[in-house]
Design a protein around this motif. Structure first.
Motif, short mmCIF file in Angstrom:
data_model
loop_
_atom_site.label_atom_id
_atom_site.label_comp_id
_atom_site.label_asym_id
_atom_site.label_seq_id
_atom_site.Cartn_x
_atom_site.Cartn_y
_atom_site.Cartn_z
N ARG A 102 94.23 148.47 34.48
CA ARG A 102 94.20 149.00 33.13
C ARG A 102 93.01 149.96 32.99
O ARG A 102 91.85 149.53 33.06
CB ARG A 102 94.07 147.82 32.17
CG ARG A 102 94.33 148.12 30.76
CD ARG A 102 95.57 147.43 30.16
NE ARG A 102 96.27 148.31 29.23
CZ ARG A 102 97.33 149.02 29.55
NH1 ARG A 102 97.82 148.99 30.76
NH2 ARG A 102 97.93 149.77 28.66
N LEU A 103 93.27 151.22 32.83
CA LEU A 103 92.18 152.19 32.70
C LEU A 103 91.92 152.48 31.23
O LEU A 103 92.85 152.54 30.43
CB LEU A 103 92.53 153.49 33.42
CG LEU A 103 92.65 153.44 34.95
CD1 LEU A 103 93.01 154.81 35.48
CD2 LEU A 103 91.36 152.93 35.59
N LYS A 104 90.66 152.66 30.93
CA LYS A 104 90.30 153.02 29.55
C LYS A 104 90.20 154.54 29.46
O LYS A 104 89.27 155.14 30.00
CB LYS A 104 88.97 152.35 29.19
CG LYS A 104 88.62 152.44 27.74
CD LYS A 104 87.54 151.41 27.45
CE LYS A 104 86.76 151.73 26.21
NZ LYS A 104 85.55 150.90 26.11
N VAL A 105 91.20 155.13 28.82
CA VAL A 105 91.25 156.59 28.69
C VAL A 105 90.98 156.94 27.22
O VAL A 105 91.67 156.44 26.32
CB VAL A 105 92.64 157.12 29.11
CG1 VAL A 105 92.74 158.63 28.87
CG2 VAL A 105 92.93 156.79 30.56
N LEU A 106 89.99 157.77 26.98
CA LEU A 106 89.63 158.11 25.59
C LEU A 106 89.57 159.62 25.41
O LEU A 106 89.25 160.36 26.35
CB LEU A 106 88.26 157.53 25.23
CG LEU A 106 88.11 156.01 25.28
CD1 LEU A 106 86.64 155.64 25.03
CD2 LEU A 106 89.00 155.34 24.25
N GLY A 107 89.83 160.05 24.19
CA GLY A 107 89.65 161.46 23.85
C GLY A 107 88.62 161.56 22.73
O GLY A 107 88.55 160.68 21.87
#
Ligand code: AMP
Length: 430
Positions: A102-107
């Motif tokens: 599970r990767l934490k991808v943020l914008g």
């Protein structure tokens, strides 16, 4: 050639297939194995070339293969505009959805409250897609550090400079760790981009796509009286069966005014400009993408980098100020191998300006006249004011000067971004 041979593992291959990508574009075919091998990369790539997936796929692959250092940021994608940040965040989130880790991808971008972004960054993140100003705000608020950054991607590096982010970039560069992988994507290579690449990249692999086969954009110029442009626009909508059209105008006011006039005439139209709230911009784009509006009336700022799949036509209702903007505008159509038409309204007052744009790219478009809309206006004479000797009404804003500087620093023809990359790539190692 399929994606299978590039070194990506099954979950990402499935995610690619789910997006409907069958074969890698050249920048993907060449770039993905190099990035997976840990190389720094200098890529000459336009929007429309598939560059987003070219850096996201190997990035997600390597992020999912190693444990996350807690509390730190592992990979950063820097982009010039909020729209581009939102778009890349969406693609990255979708591609990462079915990874075993599970990767934490943020914008993160400006125009919206910083607090939710600060909250989200607690505990670090695997991948952050950000605009430079907001990234620095987050750093200044102790929301993150760049000390553990493994990979930095600079996307649309030329636009970062053209939009005036030189100072922000210098500040960010000073915070980077010495050991990292850096990928730089740019459509053009003005001096600042070359200098940035020299400063940031270590022994980079280069991916250049030789200029040859242009995307299939039919460029047209229609002579029209200023006051009759809306009528001509409506006429064009009835004579062409374009499913959707992106119309460019010069000002925020014009986007709303024209969109309203079109709606009154029964054409579903929306306005998009930089002074809308981030939510309103997002909704307008989402509605347009979903086909709920036939026309999107936009300014350059709001429309830069937007990606609407299968957009058949772009219309310059007002001409762009700079030749570079012309290329960015018309590149909204004919993306990913599709064809499209880019149509410019040329009035008596803007003829000279359009000639400059043409000259810049060695173009000469036939001037068309629509039956029933023959122009009658005469070209205005420039008004010279006594005090300054300048031309009245032509005082340049700071943004104008930045744009002009960006255009002036861009070498003509091949490197300008107008002669588009062909799908006949050339790769040189070091
Ligand atoms: P980009 O240059 O990253 O902005 O991508 C331009 C467009 O091409 C986007 O709509 C992508 O979804 C699409 N695209 C990217 N890679 C591929 C591919 N391999 N096959 C088909 N479409 C693609």
């Amino acid at each position: 050639m399929s994606f299978d041979t590039l070194g990506l593992t099954a979950p990402l291959l499935q995610a690619i297939a789910a997006r409907g990508y069958l074969t890698p574009t050249p920048v993907q075919r060449l770039g993905i194995p190099l990035v997976l091998a840990g190389r720094d990369l200098l890529a000459c790539a336009q929007t429309g070339s598939g560059k987003t997936a070219a850096f996201l796929l190997p990035l997600l692959e390597s992020l999912s293969g190693a444990a996350a250092p807690r509390g730190e940021l592992r990979a950063l994608v820097l982009v010039p505009t909020r729209e581009l940040a939102a778009q890349i965040t969406e693609v990255a989130t979708t591609l990462a959805r079915d990874l075993p880790v599970r990767l934490k991808v943020l914008g993160a971008w400006g125009g919206v409250s910083i607090n939710p972004q600060l909250m989200a960054l607690r505990g670090g993140a695997d991948l952050l897609i950000a605009t430079p100003g907001r990234l620095l705000d987050l750093i200044d608020h102790n929301g993150l550090t760049l000390g553990a950054l493994g990979t930095l991607v600079l996307d649309e590096a030329d636009r970062l400079f053209a939009l005036g982010f030189a100072e922000e970039l210098a500040r960010i560069c000073a915070l980077l760790p010495a050991q990292r992988q850096t990928l730089l994507f740019s459509a053009t290579f003005p001096d600042e981009v070359t200098a940035l690449a020299a400063a940031l990249l270590s022994n980079p692999a280069r991916v250049e796509l030789a200029a040859e086969a242009a995307p299939d954009i039919q460029q047209r110029a229609i002579l029209v009286d200023t006051a009759r442009r809306t009528a001509v626009l409506r006429q064009l909508f009835t004579t062409h069966d374009w499913a959707q059209v992106l119309v460019f105008v010069a000002t925020r006011y014009a986007t709303e005014h024209l969109a309203m006039k079109l709606r009154r005439a029964g054409v579903p139209a929306l306005a998009l400009h930089g002074e809308l709230t981030q939510g309103a911009r997002h909704n307008a784009l989402a509605d347009f993408r979903a086909g709920r509006a036939r026309v999107l009336v936009a300014t350059d700022l709001a429309a830069r980098g937007i990606d609407v799949v299968g957009l058949p036509a772009v219309i310059n209702y007002d001409l762009p100020r700079s030749a570079t903007d012309y290329v960015h505008r018309i590149g909204r159509t004919a993306r990913a191998g599709a064809s499209g038409v880019a149509l410019s309204f040329v009035t008596a007052a803007s003829e000279a300006h359009f000639r400059l744009i043409e000259k810049r790219y060695d173009l000469r478009l036939a001037r068309e006249v629509l039956a029933g809309f023959e122009p009658t206006e005469a070209a205005p004479l420039p008004v010279v004011t006594e005090a300054t000797g300048g031309v009245k009404g032509k005082r340049k804003s700071k943004k104008d000067r930045l744009r002009e500087a960006a255009a002036a620093n861009t070498p003509p023809a091949a490197a300008s971004g107008f002669v588009w990359p062909a799908w006949r790539p050339r790769e040189s190692g070091d």
